[in-house]
Scaffold this motif. Sequence first.
Motif, mmCIF file in Angstrom:
data_model
loop_
_atom_site.group_PDB
_atom_site.id
_atom_site.type_symbol
_atom_site.label_atom_id
_atom_site.label_comp_id
_atom_site.label_asym_id
_atom_site.label_seq_id
_atom_site.Cartn_x
_atom_site.Cartn_y
_atom_site.Cartn_z
ATOM 1 N N VAL A 109 0.707 -1.019 0.043
ATOM 2 C CA VAL A 109 -0.020 0.047 -0.165
ATOM 3 C C VAL A 109 1.003 1.337 0.207
ATOM 4 O O VAL A 109 1.927 1.467 0.577
ATOM 5 N N ASP A 110 0.464 2.338 -0.513
ATOM 6 C CA ASP A 110 0.990 3.550 -0.452
ATOM 7 C C ASP A 110 0.076 4.688 -0.708
ATOM 8 O O ASP A 110 -1.267 4.331 -1.046
ATOM 9 N N LEU A 111 0.519 6.086 -0.812
ATOM 10 C CA LEU A 111 -0.293 6.986 -0.961
ATOM 11 C C LEU A 111 0.380 8.166 -1.840
ATOM 12 O O LEU A 111 1.452 8.049 -2.080
ATOM 13 N N ASP A 112 -0.308 9.020 -2.335
ATOM 14 C CA ASP A 112 -0.019 10.228 -3.100
ATOM 15 C C ASP A 112 -0.126 11.434 -2.468
ATOM 16 O O ASP A 112 -1.109 12.214 -2.713
ATOM 17 N N PRO A 113 0.941 11.802 -1.752
ATOM 18 C CA PRO A 113 0.977 13.180 -1.166
ATOM 19 C C PRO A 113 0.704 14.431 -2.186
ATOM 20 O O PRO A 113 0.247 15.487 -1.919
ATOM 21 N N SER A 114 1.139 14.245 -3.342
ATOM 22 C CA SER A 114 1.195 15.329 -4.439
ATOM 23 C C SER A 114 -0.482 15.720 -4.624
ATOM 24 O O SER A 114 -0.879 16.830 -5.104
ATOM 25 N N ARG A 115 -1.418 14.947 -4.217
ATOM 26 C CA ARG A 115 -2.831 14.790 -4.381
ATOM 27 C C ARG A 115 -3.326 15.226 -3.104
ATOM 28 O O ARG A 115 -4.849 15.090 -2.946
ATOM 29 N N GLY A 116 -2.619 15.529 -1.965
ATOM 30 C CA GLY A 116 -3.144 15.882 -0.837
ATOM 31 C C GLY A 116 -3.589 14.689 -0.043
ATOM 32 O O GLY A 116 -3.980 14.913 1.191
ATOM 33 N N VAL A 117 -3.050 13.442 0.027
ATOM 34 C CA VAL A 117 -3.315 12.550 0.854
ATOM 35 C C VAL A 117 -2.181 12.466 1.617
ATOM 36 O O VAL A 117 -1.041 11.813 1.173
ATOM 37 N N ASP A 118 -2.118 12.383 2.704
ATOM 38 C CA ASP A 118 -1.131 12.534 3.852
ATOM 39 C C ASP A 118 -1.475 11.886 5.055
ATOM 40 O O ASP A 118 -0.374 11.475 5.778
ATOM 41 N N ARG A 119 -2.595 11.266 5.464
ATOM 42 C CA ARG A 119 -2.589 10.498 6.585
ATOM 43 C C ARG A 119 -2.544 8.877 6.102
ATOM 44 O O ARG A 119 -2.557 8.601 5.014
ATOM 45 N N SER A 120 -1.992 8.196 7.082
ATOM 46 C CA SER A 120 -1.438 6.915 6.872
ATOM 47 C C SER A 120 -2.575 6.015 6.294
ATOM 48 O O SER A 120 -3.707 6.110 6.761
ATOM 49 N N LYS A 121 -1.929 5.095 5.705
ATOM 50 C CA LYS A 121 -3.147 3.910 5.033
ATOM 51 C C LYS A 121 -2.550 2.375 5.329
ATOM 52 O O LYS A 121 -1.187 2.343 5.523
ATOM 53 N N GLY A 122 -3.373 1.551 5.154
ATOM 54 C CA GLY A 122 -3.223 0.052 5.647
ATOM 55 C C GLY A 122 -3.712 -0.786 4.836
ATOM 56 O O GLY A 122 -5.000 -0.382 4.592
ATOM 57 N N CYS A 131 7.942 15.889 -2.276
ATOM 58 C CA CYS A 131 7.284 14.986 -2.664
ATOM 59 C C CYS A 131 6.908 15.189 -4.226
ATOM 60 O O CYS A 131 6.809 16.126 -4.564
ATOM 61 N N SER A 132 7.261 13.941 -5.049
ATOM 62 C CA SER A 132 7.041 14.181 -6.453
ATOM 63 C C SER A 132 5.830 13.783 -7.013
ATOM 64 O O SER A 132 5.218 12.731 -6.321
ATOM 65 N N PRO A 133 5.110 14.245 -7.867
ATOM 66 C CA PRO A 133 3.922 13.621 -8.528
ATOM 67 C C PRO A 133 4.235 12.155 -9.218
ATOM 68 O O PRO A 133 5.349 11.915 -9.563
ATOM 69 N N LEU A 134 3.074 11.370 -9.016
ATOM 70 C CA LEU A 134 3.352 10.155 -9.334
ATOM 71 C C LEU A 134 3.193 10.066 -10.828
ATOM 72 O O LEU A 134 2.403 10.393 -11.623
ATOM 73 N N THR A 135 4.465 9.330 -11.412
ATOM 74 C CA THR A 135 4.385 9.296 -13.019
ATOM 75 C C THR A 135 4.972 7.885 -13.190
ATOM 76 O O THR A 135 5.742 7.440 -12.340
ATOM 77 N N PRO A 136 4.965 7.451 -14.501
ATOM 78 C CA PRO A 136 5.535 6.115 -14.894
ATOM 79 C C PRO A 136 7.245 6.279 -14.800
ATOM 80 O O PRO A 136 7.776 5.396 -14.225
ATOM 81 N N ALA A 137 7.824 7.568 -14.964
ATOM 82 C CA ALA A 137 8.967 7.566 -14.811
ATOM 83 C C ALA A 137 9.775 7.239 -13.367
ATOM 84 O O ALA A 137 10.883 6.914 -13.310
ATOM 85 N N ASN A 138 8.854 7.585 -12.378
ATOM 86 C CA ASN A 138 9.420 7.385 -11.026
ATOM 87 C C ASN A 138 8.586 6.167 -10.466
ATOM 88 O O ASN A 138 8.660 5.898 -9.184
ATOM 89 N N ASN A 139 8.389 5.179 -11.234
ATOM 90 C CA ASN A 139 7.518 4.157 -10.927
ATOM 91 C C ASN A 139 6.413 4.340 -9.922
ATOM 92 O O ASN A 139 5.942 3.404 -9.036
ATOM 93 N N PHE A 140 5.859 5.456 -10.125
ATOM 94 C CA PHE A 140 4.562 5.797 -9.368
ATOM 95 C C PHE A 140 4.914 5.807 -7.748
ATOM 96 O O PHE A 140 4.011 5.555 -6.949
ATOM 97 N N ARG A 141 6.434 6.306 -7.517
ATOM 98 C CA ARG A 141 6.550 6.555 -5.943
ATOM 99 C C ARG A 141 6.644 8.056 -5.955
ATOM 100 O O ARG A 141 7.856 8.583 -6.648
ATOM 101 N N SER A 142 6.368 8.632 -4.774
ATOM 102 C CA SER A 142 6.564 10.086 -4.762
ATOM 103 C C SER A 142 8.152 10.327 -4.079
ATOM 104 O O SER A 142 8.368 11.462 -4.271
#
Length: 291
Positions: free
Chosen positions: A181-194, A224-235
Amino acid sequence: MPLIDTISPQTILAFLLVVVAVALGGCTITIAQPANNATIALPSTTSVVVTGNASFTSLRVTVNMVDFSGLMVSTGSSSAVGTVPLTVGLQTITASATVSCWYCAGGTTQSSDTKSFIVVSGNTHVCARSNAPITLGPNLATVGQQPGRQLVGYHLQNGDDVLIIVDDAPGLLRTQMLVEVDLDPSRGVDRSKGIEAWDFCQAGTLVSSVTAGMGGGFGVGVVCSPLTPANNFRSGCTTPTPPMMINQATTSELWLRKQGFFGNWEAAEAIDQSIWGIFGGRRLRFIWIKD
């Protein structure tokens, strides 16, 4: 003059060959199991038996257009069996092969057979929780079992949105799965997930779990970087735990959880055993993209 005198011996021979072929039923394969219009109760695997009235090669078996040919095992020159995972709902199975044919040009012919059947849940229990697990639609199997990376947008019933990244996982069985599991802080998602792996309706003990939260810490900024294919969707600014390996024998449900404003954990959604028919044998990364 009698009509027979005007017909060449070659034409008569060809006609007789056709008559013999029709009488023998042609050179064909048949899906002997499951039967057409059958009703099959989960667990989510069923035996598929393909037979031929002549030897065949290049067997291809699909269920709802998902290729399961690799699960079929030859039991002779004119038969093959296999066990395939299924999800609840209407299923259409198609088998095709190259069949030996002594009267055909080139000595072979193409043959196919199709059957339709219904799969129902064999679970007679009812989860009494108000947020009982949901069943994934079988249409997702056309994506979930497609080779190569697949991106699946998934809208949770609580209004959240998740991007599911589905990857190949060489060496995994269809009864195994890697989940993170992961989250996308560039979209304002910053609370933990599980995500938690449980048996039916969270019975017994927790099988396994994964979490992800923001990196840094109190007073420590992160970029935090926006998620893209170039960074393997990791911020680059989150702290996901390593993927968990789960097995169908011990995991019936995945429970998606999110941390609330006051640090409490709450259930966002639960997915029942249908996830195995959709994503079994694959590696999944659930990325929260909207709270």
